[in-house]
Enzyme design. Structure first.
Site, PDB file in Angstrom:
ATOM      1  N   ARG A 121       1.007  -0.784   0.084  1.00  0.00           N
ATOM      2  CA  ARG A 121      -0.121  -0.224  -0.040  1.00  0.00           C
ATOM      3  C   ARG A 121       1.040   1.168  -0.065  1.00  0.00           C
ATOM      4  NH1 ARG A 121      -2.832  -3.818   2.338  1.00  0.00           N
ATOM      5  NH2 ARG A 121      -5.172  -4.443   1.469  1.00  0.00           N
ATOM      6  N   ASP A 150       0.241  -6.006  -3.561  1.00  0.00           N
ATOM      7  CA  ASP A 150      -1.540  -6.237  -3.108  1.00  0.00           C
ATOM      8  C   ASP A 150      -2.089  -5.497  -4.537  1.00  0.00           C
ATOM      9  OD1 ASP A 150      -3.781  -5.220  -1.948  1.00  0.00           O
ATOM     10  OD2 ASP A 150      -2.739  -6.494  -0.153  1.00  0.00           O
ATOM     11  N   HIS A 221      -6.542  -9.747  -4.517  1.00  0.00           N
ATOM     12  CA  HIS A 221      -5.565  -8.512  -3.958  1.00  0.00           C
ATOM     13  C   HIS A 221      -4.518  -8.285  -4.974  1.00  0.00           C
ATOM     14  CE1 HIS A 221      -6.845  -7.255   0.060  1.00  0.00           C
ATOM     15  NE2 HIS A 221      -7.695  -8.936  -0.042  1.00  0.00           N
ATOM     16  N   GLU A 290     -10.158 -11.871   1.633  1.00  0.00           N
ATOM     17  CA  GLU A 290     -11.275 -10.794   0.603  1.00  0.00           C
ATOM     18  C   GLU A 290     -10.675 -10.952  -1.059  1.00  0.00           C
ATOM     19  OE1 GLU A 290     -10.901  -7.209   3.827  1.00  0.00           O
ATOM     20  OE2 GLU A 290      -8.916  -7.395   2.326  1.00  0.00           O
ATOM     21  N   TRP A 361      -7.716 -13.827  10.863  1.00  0.00           N
ATOM     22  CA  TRP A 361      -7.787 -13.092  11.086  1.00  0.00           C
ATOM     23  C   TRP A 361      -8.647 -12.060  11.222  1.00  0.00           C
ATOM     24  CZ3 TRP A 361      -9.359  -9.030   7.899  1.00  0.00           C
ATOM     25  CH2 TRP A 361     -10.363  -9.761   6.697  1.00  0.00           C
ATOM     26  N   TYR A 386      -4.485  -5.728  15.029  1.00  0.00           N
ATOM     27  CA  TYR A 386      -4.366  -4.865  13.898  1.00  0.00           C
ATOM     28  C   TYR A 386      -3.741  -4.003  14.414  1.00  0.00           C
ATOM     29  CZ  TYR A 386      -5.779  -8.208  10.153  1.00  0.00           C
ATOM     30  OH  TYR A 386      -5.920  -9.304   9.624  1.00  0.00           O
TER      31      TYR A 386
HETATM   32  C1  ACM Z   1      -6.687  -9.136   6.070  1.00  0.00           C
HETATM   33  O1  ACM Z   1      -6.117  -7.976   6.588  1.00  0.00           O
HETATM   34  N1  ACM Z   1      -7.573  -8.929   5.299  1.00  0.00           N
HETATM   35  C2  ACM Z   1      -5.667 -10.167   5.583  1.00  0.00           C
END
Ligand code: ACM
Ligand code: ZN
Length: 509
Positions: A121, A150, A221, A290, A361, A386
């Protein structure tokens, strides 16, 4: 094996100058398994520290015996020696001239003591990454999970597919959203690591006892890769590297690799062939989180894959079936190359071969499900681990961060084995903090997010449960705070009643 060292230059150079040599407390973080402080000091200017490796000890274990007459370290392996050295730094007193007398017998609770850094990022230079590794080593972490790709950037050079970095490492900088005006320091949206850079980081980490686990996030991603090679996506593109949309939301790309296209497996095979020689560890992180299902659902090639492979199950959606087909093929490719797969807890949706490791997670249920299926799991639940979440609820004075609060206490109080049977608990191999960098965009902000929450995390990862104690931790943090200041680290001061980055500090009323 026995070797003696002259006075340890490294210890002297890094010493905490606790000039007020406290006799009856040792401000060691993470707290050792057993420690007995004693009065007096061992004068380093007149003595040496003796190190012995005792292969009968557990590999990460070490003992210290410091008296006014001698300083003796025993360790189960070179890893134990490194941890002993970190502890020696923390008991160094009198401006680096002496060691506090004590006896310590120590070893970690969990084998996997990880930190993820997201360099996709925002990009962090090799020197910045090394600084993070130094902080990890100080707190006896031993796994650096390097999030290298990503939607927003592809950061690792792959020589056979040069456009991955030529295109994927460069976004449209002009259209990134404006970051927090309080931030100072350079913000890097673009850049990549050459294979030489990667070797340098891996070797530096290894010298600190840290193994580096690369994550190439797939099959979702993936927009930065698709921008470079659009034929690998369901629609064929064109695609653009996703801009970091900060401040209060993630710019999640909706593009995935097309599971109906066999070319993607050749592409991944090429990547693995170049990535594995750079990372000697046994694990490879496939990501797997995701995946947005829309493109797969609408793609004739993906639908054909479902039919041809007879992929159907009442329990799982078509997208989950496609992802599981993909994960199993990649797991096989890893097994053929002697590597073990790790993935985010989404990869649990479907069958997996033995040997897969799950990172939990979305809470702790993924880790629990994995452990109950006999798979190893690493706990990194969002509410405790996190480190991109803000550190208090004070939206006015906290720098911008993702929604949600993870205070130093929420990190500290996390108990990874809660609610697990003894049998399942054996599969929890460790705990990890994740520093995603959607909004964490500068070195100073990164350090503010890490310290002191990484210190708190290290007690979750290392300490026997009976040794965890908030009051002791907080009191030890006073010494650690001095260490941060001496080393010029930016750190969060919530424990001392202050919120905010340097220059924007607010005293809590
Ligand atoms: C994640 O936070 N998408 C692993
Ligand atoms: Zn497709």
């Amino acid at each position: 094996m026995k070797h003696t060292f002259p006075i340890m230059a490294a210890v002297l150079a890094c010493a905490v100058s606790c000039t007020d040599s406290k006799v009856n407390t040792l401000d060691i973080i993470p707290c050792p398994l057993e420690m007995t402080p004693a009065s007096g000091v061992y004068d380093l200017s007149r003595g040496e520290v003796t190190f012995t490796i005792d292969s009968l000890m557990a590999p990460e274990a070490y003992t210290l015996k410091i008296t006014p007459r001698k300083a003796v370290v025993k360790a189960g392996s070179e890893a134990g020696v490194l941890y002993a050295r970190q502890t020696l730094k923390q008991i160094t007193v009198e401006d680096g001239g002496a060691l506090q007398c004590c006896e310590i017998s120590d070893e970690p609770r969990f084998a996997w003591r990880g930190l993820l850094l997201d360099c996709a990022r925002h990009f962090y230079t090799v020197e910045q990454v090394k600084k993070v590794l130094d902080i990890m080593a100080y707190y006896k972490l031993n796994r650096f999970h390097w999030h290298l790709t990503d939607d927003h950037g592809w950061r690792i050079e792959i020589k056979k597919h040069p456009r991955l970095v030529e295109v994927g490492a460069f976004g449209d900088v002009g259209s990134h959203s404006v970051p927090d005006p309080n931030l100072v320091g350079e913000i890097l949206y673009e850049g990549y690591y050459t294979q030489e850079d990667i070797r340098e980081v891996v070797s530096y980490a290894s010298s600190l006892g840290i193994s580096v686990i690369p994550e190439i996030d797939m099959p979702g991603h993936m927009t930065s890769a698709l921008a470079a090679y659009p034929q690998l996506g369901c629609t064929g593109g064109p695609y653009k590297v996703v801009n970091v949309v900060g401040p209060r939301g993630k710019g999640l790309g909706k593009e995935n690799l097309c599971i109906g296209n066999d070319e993607i497996f050749d592409f991944i095979s090429d990547i693995l062939d170049e990535v594995f020689p750079l990372f000697p560890g046994e694990y490879f992180h496939i990501g797997g989180d995701e995946c947005v299902p829309d493109r797969w659902n609408a793609c004739p090639k993906c639908r054909k894959r479902l039919r041809d492979e007879g992929l159907e199950s009442g329990e799982y959606s078509d997208a989950q079936l496609l992802q599981n087909y993909f994960t199993r093929r990649v797991q096989k490719m890893l097994q053929e190359r002697g590597r073990k797969i790790i993935g985010w807890d989404e990869i649990l949706d479907g069958e997996l071969e033995d040997g897969a490791t799950i990172m939990s997670w979305r809470g702790t249920s993924g880790g629990k499900r994995a452990a109950e299926r006999g798979l190893d799991a690493i706990m990194t639940p969002i509410r405790h681990c996190y480190l991109d979440f803000r550190q208090s609820d004070d939206l006015e004075h906290e720098p911008i961060a993702l929604n949600g609060t993870v205070s130093v206490d929420s990190v500290y109080d996390y108990e990874p084995l809660e609610g697990l049977t003894e049998e399942a608990a054996r599969h929890i191999i460790g705990v990890q903090g994740n520093l995603w960098c959607d909004v964490v965009s500068t070195q100073e902000y990164l350090e503010y997010m890490l310290l002191p929450r990484l210190a708190a995390l290290s007690e979750v990862q290392w300490c026997a449960p009976q040794n965890k104690n908030r009051e002791r931790f907080r009191s030890a943090m006073d010494a650690h705070r001095r260490y941060y200041e001496e080393h010029g680290y930016v750190y969060a001061k919530h424990l001392w009643g202050i919120i905010g980055l340097p220059g924007h500090e607010y005293r809590i009323q």
